[in-house]
Design a protein around this motif. Structure first.
Motif, PDB file in Angstrom:
ATOM      1  N   GLU A   1       0.813  -1.222   0.000  1.00 29.04           N
ATOM      2  CA  GLU A   1       0.000   0.000   0.000  1.00 29.04           C
ATOM      3  C   GLU A   1       0.844   1.270   0.000  1.00 29.04           C
ATOM      4  O   GLU A   1       0.314   2.371   0.097  1.00 29.04           O
ATOM      5  N   GLY A   2       2.168   1.120  -0.070  1.00 28.21           N
ATOM      6  CA  GLY A   2       3.031   2.279  -0.255  1.00 28.21           C
ATOM      7  C   GLY A   2       3.522   2.952   1.010  1.00 28.21           C
ATOM      8  O   GLY A   2       3.824   4.147   0.989  1.00 28.21           O
ATOM      9  N   LEU A   3       3.634   2.214   2.107  1.00 26.20           N
ATOM     10  CA  LEU A   3       4.095   2.831   3.362  1.00 26.20           C
ATOM     11  C   LEU A   3       5.479   3.454   3.202  1.00 26.20           C
ATOM     12  O   LEU A   3       5.737   4.537   3.725  1.00 26.20           O
ATOM     13  N   SER A   4       6.355   2.800   2.458  1.00 28.37           N
ATOM     14  CA  SER A   4       7.721   3.305   2.319  1.00 28.37           C
ATOM     15  C   SER A   4       7.775   4.624   1.550  1.00 28.37           C
ATOM     16  O   SER A   4       8.776   5.341   1.611  1.00 28.37           O
ATOM     17  N   ASN A   5       6.718   4.936   0.815  1.00 23.59           N
ATOM     18  CA  ASN A   5       6.694   6.177   0.021  1.00 23.59           C
ATOM     19  C   ASN A   5       5.854   7.283   0.649  1.00 23.59           C
ATOM     20  O   ASN A   5       5.696   8.348   0.049  1.00 23.59           O
ATOM     21  N   THR A   6       5.317   7.017   1.842  1.00 22.22           N
ATOM     22  CA  THR A   6       4.469   8.023   2.490  1.00 22.22           C
ATOM     23  C   THR A   6       5.324   9.046   3.225  1.00 22.22           C
ATOM     24  O   THR A   6       6.483   8.771   3.582  1.00 22.22           O
ATOM     25  N   ASP A   7       4.783  10.233   3.441  1.00 21.60           N
ATOM     26  CA  ASP A   7       5.520  11.281   4.155  1.00 21.60           C
ATOM     27  C   ASP A   7       5.370  11.166   5.663  1.00 21.60           C
ATOM     28  O   ASP A   7       6.244  11.599   6.418  1.00 21.60           O
ATOM     29  N   ALA A   8       4.244  10.619   6.112  1.00 18.63           N
ATOM     30  CA  ALA A   8       3.995  10.503   7.553  1.00 18.63           C
ATOM     31  C   ALA A   8       3.133   9.281   7.821  1.00 18.63           C
ATOM     32  O   ALA A   8       2.230   8.963   7.048  1.00 18.63           O
ATOM     33  N   CYS A   9       3.423   8.613   8.917  1.00 14.54           N
ATOM     34  CA  CYS A   9       2.650   7.443   9.343  1.00 14.54           C
ATOM     35  C   CYS A   9       2.100   7.707  10.742  1.00 14.54           C
ATOM     36  O   CYS A   9       2.861   8.042  11.657  1.00 14.54           O
ATOM     37  N   ILE A  10       0.788   7.551  10.908  1.00 18.51           N
ATOM     38  CA  ILE A  10       0.135   7.770  12.199  1.00 18.51           C
ATOM     39  C   ILE A  10      -0.446   6.431  12.652  1.00 18.51           C
ATOM     40  O   ILE A  10      -1.323   5.877  11.975  1.00 18.51           O
ATOM     41  N   SER A  11       0.025   5.891  13.767  1.00 15.61           N
ATOM     42  CA  SER A  11      -0.482   4.598  14.253  1.00 15.61           C
ATOM     43  C   SER A  11      -1.514   4.832  15.350  1.00 15.61           C
ATOM     44  O   SER A  11      -1.191   5.341  16.430  1.00 15.61           O
ATOM     45  N   LEU A  12      -2.768   4.416  15.067  1.00 15.36           N
ATOM     46  CA  LEU A  12      -3.907   4.719  15.935  1.00 15.36           C
ATOM     47  C   LEU A  12      -4.735   3.476  16.259  1.00 15.36           C
ATOM     48  O   LEU A  12      -5.946   3.564  16.418  1.00 15.36           O
ATOM     49  N   THR A  13      -4.113   2.311  16.357  1.00 15.52           N
ATOM     50  CA  THR A  13      -4.878   1.121  16.716  1.00 15.52           C
ATOM     51  C   THR A  13      -5.244   1.188  18.198  1.00 15.52           C
ATOM     52  O   THR A  13      -4.787   2.076  18.933  1.00 15.52           O
ATOM     53  N   ASP A  14      -6.035   0.225  18.652  1.00 12.01           N
ATOM     54  CA  ASP A  14      -6.474   0.213  20.052  1.00 12.01           C
ATOM     55  C   ASP A  14      -5.384  -0.273  21.010  1.00 12.01           C
ATOM     56  O   ASP A  14      -5.524  -0.130  22.222  1.00 12.01           O
ATOM     57  N   LEU A  15      -4.323  -0.885  20.470  1.00  9.24           N
ATOM     58  CA  LEU A  15      -3.275  -1.456  21.312  1.00  9.24           C
ATOM     59  C   LEU A  15      -1.990  -0.634  21.212  1.00  9.24           C
ATOM     60  O   LEU A  15      -1.447  -0.438  20.119  1.00  9.24           O
ATOM     61  N   ASP A  16      -1.491  -0.179  22.354  1.00 13.56           N
ATOM     62  CA  ASP A  16      -0.248   0.592  22.373  1.00 13.56           C
ATOM     63  C   ASP A  16       0.900  -0.182  21.738  1.00 13.56           C
ATOM     64  O   ASP A  16       1.703   0.378  20.984  1.00 13.56           O
ATOM     65  N   GLU A  17       0.983  -1.473  22.067  1.00 16.40           N
ATOM     66  CA  GLU A  17       2.094  -2.277  21.579  1.00 16.40           C
ATOM     67  C   GLU A  17       2.086  -2.362  20.045  1.00 16.40           C
ATOM     68  O   GLU A  17       3.133  -2.301  19.405  1.00 16.40           O
ATOM     69  N   GLN A  18       0.902  -2.499  19.474  1.00 14.89           N
ATOM     70  CA  GLN A  18       0.794  -2.516  18.010  1.00 14.89           C
ATOM     71  C   GLN A  18       1.230  -1.189  17.416  1.00 14.89           C
ATOM     72  O   GLN A  18       1.928  -1.144  16.396  1.00 14.89           O
ATOM     73  N   ASN A  19       0.820  -0.108  18.051  1.00 19.16           N
ATOM     74  CA  ASN A  19       1.200   1.221  17.567  1.00 19.16           C
ATOM     75  C   ASN A  19       2.714   1.400  17.560  1.00 19.16           C
ATOM     76  O   ASN A  19       3.285   1.975  16.628  1.00 19.16           O
TER      77      ASN A  19
END
Length: 451
Positions: A289-307
């Motif tokens: 899905e192009g994560l390596s080409n994105t400018d910013a990544c925001i991790s907002l799952t329900d689990l801190d560890e996953q984020n």
């Protein structure tokens, strides 16, 4: 003040600790006895196990004699009804946590008809905090004051860089209007003075207007262009609010969410965003899905560890800006030591908003009550916004002649449309907006900064 907190989850716990630390008489109530007992063991509070909608339980908790009742259970509807009951029973003020976007849009109706004096939306507040960080990606964290005209940003002093080994008194030689308000060094935090010498590795908090911040970042060679493409992992309410803010400014947004029903909801609510139904913890799919080409990544799952794992992975791919949502304070304390710098805590943001409201109540909502309140560096540093009243003791007196309390700094003065980074020759005038930064000091009104 006598304050009753209904709901002893993570937000309630963070709020209780802040209120007790400021000397308030706090009673807690929750329908899970273990939650109440946990807080009784940690803080000097009273507590009962009971229902937020039980008249008898609310009476036992003392809402009829309280100055403020705060409902922060997991249910918006229960919070609103609890506050309505408390108000009818005699609580002077009430505050409800409301997260549902549909209810948030009816805040005025809720406050007028239900007797809820204040509503706080942690998801909206978290989205705004992330948006501020995205807007100034050169900074680790950003706190915005005076409607966004002035901000307090966290950066790291690079070894061998422009600020390394520079004395605070000499920073004006850079030709940029900014002030260093706080320094975090080797686990210790302090308010600097003119003789303080910065060192490589220091984390410093810089106060300036938006344009001056960018000038400084360019001077320090840490300037990062505002992102054009943002990937959000987790289709939470925070993601919904944040996406609306980002797409309004022309930023392209892609949301990764594994729940198909939630994807349909997001697609309907966010016509300008791209919604992808995959598992956000699947590295191969994120790469596709192009994560390596994105400018910013925001991790907002329900689990801190996953984020944390997602943020680490994005950072390893060279993503310029990674922002992580963290709820557990124990994890947040470790972030900088493991290389993740930008994080947001919905619990802290909610607690800060309510603490600001409580301090304004303490001051009877006078003109010089605290308008904005931010706690920095594990709550050891506070930045508060005030308006200078017409009867302020030292109005029109040069700051070099004003004696402030120890570890207090006037960081910024906003007068009309202008932003003043103060020197000793500047003075405060009635109507000015003032940003004061302090360590281990409760500021409820502007007079509190004076020795």
């Amino acid at each position: 003040m006598r304050i009753v907190i209904i709901g002893c989850g993570k937000v309630g716990e963070t709020l209780v600790k802040g209120l007790v630390g400021e000397g308030h008489n706090v009673t807690v109530m929750d329908n899970v006895s273990a939650n109440v007992e946990s807080l009784l063991g940690q803080c000097d509070v009273s507590g009962i196990c009971g229902s937020a909608l039980s008249y008898n339980d609310l009476i036992e908790a003392g809402v009829d004699k309280s100055d403020l009742t705060v409902a922060v259970t997991q249910s918006d509807e229960i919070n609103m009804l609890c506050c309505a009951m408390a108000k009818k029973m005699g609580s002077k003020y009430t505050c409800a946590r409301v997260r549902n976007p549909e209810l948030t849009g009816n805040v005025k109706l809720i406050q007028k008809d239900l007797g809820v004096d204040m509503t706080v939306n942690p998801d909206m507040a978290t989205a705004r905090a992330i948006y501020n960080i995205i807007s100034l990606p050169s900074a680790l964290n950003v706190e915005s004051f005076a409607g966004g005209r002035c901000s307090l940003t966290e950066i790291t002093v690079e070894e061998g860089g422009e600020l390394d080994n520079m004395q605070i008194a000499h920073i004006r030689k850079l030709g940029i209007k900014f002030l260093i308000c706080a320094v975090e060094r080797d686990g210790e935090t302090f308010i600097p003075n003119g003789s303080t010498v910065l060192r490589g590795g220091d984390n410093v908090y810089v106060c300036a207007g938006y344009s001056e911040q960018n000038k400084l970042f360019k001077k320090l060679h840490i300037y990062v262009n505002r992102p054009k493409y943002v990937m959000i992992i987790g289709g939470s309410k925070i993601a919904l609010y944040l996406s609306k803010m980002l797409t309004k400014t022309g930023i392209k947004v892609k949301i990764i969410e594994k729940n198909k029903d939630r994807c349909y909801e997001l697609a309907e609510a966010l016509p300008d965003a791209e919604i992808i139904c995959i598992d956000g913890t699947d590295q191969d799919q994120l790469l596709q899905e192009g994560l390596s080409n994105t400018d910013a990544c925001i991790s907002l799952t329900d689990l801190d560890e996953q984020n944390l794992v997602i943020a680490f992975f994005a950072q390893s791919l060279g993503v310029t800006k990674c922002v992580t949502k963290i709820s557990k304070n124990t994890l947040r304390d470790m972030l900088k030591n493991i290389g993740l710098d930008s994080s947001v805590s919905p619990n802290d943001l909610t607690a800060n908003t309510i603490l600001q409201y409580v301090r304004a109540m303490d001051n009877s909502f006078d003109v010089d009550s605290v308008r904005s309140l931010y706690r920095l560096v594990n709550s050891s540093i506070e930045a508060a916004e005030f308006v200078v009243p017409s009867d302020f003791t030292v109005e029109d007196k040069p700051l070099k002649e004003v004696k402030l309390k120890p570890q207090v700094l006037i960081a910024c003065i906003l007068r009309g449309s202008g932003i003043i980074i103060p020197s000793g020759d500047d003075c405060l005038k009635a109507g000015d907006t003032v940003i004061a930064v302090s360590k281990n000091l409760i500021l409820s009104e502007l007079e509190d900064v004076l020795a």
